[in-house]
Design a protein around this motif. Structure first.
Motif, short mmCIF file in Angstrom:
data_model
loop_
_atom_site.label_atom_id
_atom_site.label_comp_id
_atom_site.label_asym_id
_atom_site.label_seq_id
_atom_site.Cartn_x
_atom_site.Cartn_y
_atom_site.Cartn_z
N PHE A 48 -4.24 -6.04 7.67
CA PHE A 48 -3.28 -6.57 6.80
C PHE A 48 -3.27 -7.89 7.34
CE2 PHE A 48 -2.50 -2.09 6.94
CZ PHE A 48 -2.04 -1.84 5.70
N ARG A 49 -3.80 -8.52 8.23
CA ARG A 49 -3.77 -9.60 8.91
C ARG A 49 -3.80 -10.83 7.60
NH1 ARG A 49 -7.94 -11.91 13.22
NH2 ARG A 49 -7.10 -10.23 14.46
N GLY A 50 -2.86 -11.70 7.60
CA GLY A 50 -2.65 -12.64 6.62
C GLY A 50 -2.18 -12.37 5.48
N ILE A 51 -1.63 -11.01 5.17
CA ILE A 51 -1.00 -10.75 4.00
C ILE A 51 0.33 -11.38 3.58
CG2 ILE A 51 0.17 -8.54 4.54
CD1 ILE A 51 -0.88 -7.49 1.97
N GLU A 52 0.99 -11.69 4.62
CA GLU A 52 2.27 -12.22 4.41
C GLU A 52 2.04 -13.71 4.21
OE1 GLU A 52 5.20 -10.10 7.70
OE2 GLU A 52 3.41 -10.74 8.63
N ASP A 53 1.26 -14.25 4.09
CA ASP A 53 1.00 -15.62 3.66
C ASP A 53 1.07 -15.72 1.93
OD1 ASP A 53 0.76 -16.56 6.07
OD2 ASP A 53 -1.39 -16.28 6.22
N PHE A 54 1.20 -14.56 1.35
CA PHE A 54 1.11 -14.51 -0.06
C PHE A 54 2.53 -13.83 -0.66
CE2 PHE A 54 -3.43 -14.06 1.20
CZ PHE A 54 -4.01 -14.90 0.19
N SER A 55 2.97 -14.33 -1.61
CA SER A 55 4.08 -13.83 -2.19
C SER A 55 4.05 -12.64 -3.20
CB SER A 55 4.88 -14.96 -2.82
OG SER A 55 4.22 -15.49 -4.04
N HIS A 56 3.07 -12.51 -3.83
CA HIS A 56 2.60 -11.53 -4.53
C HIS A 56 1.13 -10.49 -4.26
CE1 HIS A 56 5.81 -13.61 -6.63
NE2 HIS A 56 6.02 -12.76 -7.43
N ILE A 57 1.25 -9.54 -4.65
CA ILE A 57 0.09 -8.65 -4.54
C ILE A 57 -0.28 -7.97 -5.73
CG2 ILE A 57 0.23 -8.43 -2.17
CD1 ILE A 57 1.47 -5.69 -2.52
N TRP A 58 -1.49 -7.91 -6.13
CA TRP A 58 -2.01 -6.85 -7.21
C TRP A 58 -2.23 -5.50 -6.49
CZ3 TRP A 58 -1.88 -8.32 -11.98
CH2 TRP A 58 -2.05 -9.66 -12.33
N ILE A 133 -2.26 4.97 -4.71
CA ILE A 133 -2.85 3.81 -4.62
C ILE A 133 -4.13 3.73 -4.31
CG2 ILE A 133 -2.29 1.34 -3.88
CD1 ILE A 133 0.68 2.05 -3.99
N PHE A 134 -5.08 2.82 -5.09
CA PHE A 134 -6.27 2.88 -4.71
C PHE A 134 -6.68 1.50 -3.89
CE2 PHE A 134 -6.71 5.99 -8.11
CZ PHE A 134 -7.22 7.08 -7.47
N ASP A 135 -6.08 0.46 -4.14
CA ASP A 135 -6.51 -0.83 -3.74
C ASP A 135 -5.55 -1.88 -3.70
OD1 ASP A 135 -8.27 -2.63 -2.23
OD2 ASP A 135 -9.43 -2.87 -3.70
N ILE A 136 -5.29 -2.80 -2.95
CA ILE A 136 -4.14 -4.01 -3.03
C ILE A 136 -5.15 -5.13 -2.67
CG2 ILE A 136 -2.29 -5.03 -1.47
CD1 ILE A 136 -1.60 -2.04 -0.88
N LYS A 137 -4.67 -6.08 -3.67
CA LYS A 137 -5.29 -7.54 -3.15
C LYS A 137 -4.31 -8.60 -3.56
CE LYS A 137 -9.53 -6.04 -5.87
NZ LYS A 137 -10.74 -6.11 -4.69
N PRO A 138 -4.38 -9.79 -2.72
CA PRO A 138 -3.54 -10.83 -3.16
C PRO A 138 -3.46 -11.50 -4.48
CG PRO A 138 -5.34 -11.68 -1.88
CD PRO A 138 -5.52 -10.23 -1.92
N TYR A 139 -2.41 -11.75 -4.69
CA TYR A 139 -2.26 -12.60 -6.15
C TYR A 139 -2.56 -13.89 -5.76
CZ TYR A 139 0.01 -14.75 -10.37
OH TYR A 139 0.32 -15.62 -11.43
#
Length: 226
Positions: A48-58, A133-139
């Motif tokens: 999850f490193r860096g995910i908080e730099d994004f406001s939205h996720i797919w 849920i199968f995957d998460i990607k940054p928007y």
């Protein structure tokens, strides 16, 4: 063709134990908050490193309640009153060959839970409680945002209703839950083809049974009970 097997990496925890009442699209009820809880093998905080730099996720997920329904090359979109057929690939119908859904959600925060590991808190989800849920990607706005895109037969979010709560609603629901429920009801959770002002509808939300009726542009909540 070769078959590929994928397994859930997480599941959704939301206020909707059943399909009825879930917003028809992600993001239209921004007050709705839920969380994504990961399977044990995916709880490494490094993932999850860096995910908080994004406001939205797919979020890529499965219409798990529709797996037995199979798929059809054409469907009747509720937006068109169920009276006109469109190709399944021209719709967001859950009755798809692989029953996969795609939602863009606002990321509220990443929380490190003592027992559950990294947990993602999100807003605007259109997923039922327990959804795999199968995957998460940054928007990424520069690539994912297309302001000039055409919307086919769904050019807007449709009409919204005025919602009337019982006078004692604050004694039953916490303020944040009341705001979320108001947003859900304002978007008219009824099937598009139902318009009986005398009918009383019931939906489950956040551990409560909510009963309501609709007449014209007014939705009246009759009761909210555990």
């Amino acid at each position: 063709m070769e078959d590929f097997k994928i397994s859930p990496i997480a599941h959704m925890e939301s206020d909707f134990p059943t399909k009825f009442g879930i917003p028809r699209q992600a993001g239209i009820v921004s007050e709705l908050q839920s969380r994504i809880v990961f399977e044990k093998e995916y709880r490494d905080i490094e993932a999850f490193r860096g995910i908080e730099d994004f406001s939205h996720i797919w979020v890529i997920w499965q219409f798990s309640e529709n797996l037995k329904g199979g798929w059809s090359p054409t469907v009747r979109p509720p937006r068109l009153g169920g009276n006109e057929r469109k190709g399944v690939f021209a719709t967001r119908s859950p009755f798809r060959p692989n029953a996969l859904g795609l939602s863009c959600l606002r990321l509220i925060r990443l929380e490190k839970d003592k027992n559950l590991g990294p947990v993602l808190y999100v807003a605007g989800a259109d997923l039922m409680d327990g959804t795999p849920i199968f995957d998460i990607k940054p928007y990424v706005p520069y690539a994912d945002c297309h302001p000039d895109a055409l919307s086919g037969f769904a050019p807007d979010g449709g009409k919204t209703l005025e919602v009337k709560f019982p006078e004692n609603v604050e004694k039953v629901l916490p303020e944040d839950k009341a705001k979320a429920l108001r947003g859900v009801l304002a978007n008219d959770p009824r099937p598009r083809y139902q318009n009986d002002p005398e009918r009383i509808y019931a939906m489950e939300f956040g551990g409560f049974e909510v009963k309501f009726s609709v007449e014209g542009e007014m939705l009246t909540v009759i009761s909210i009970e555990k």
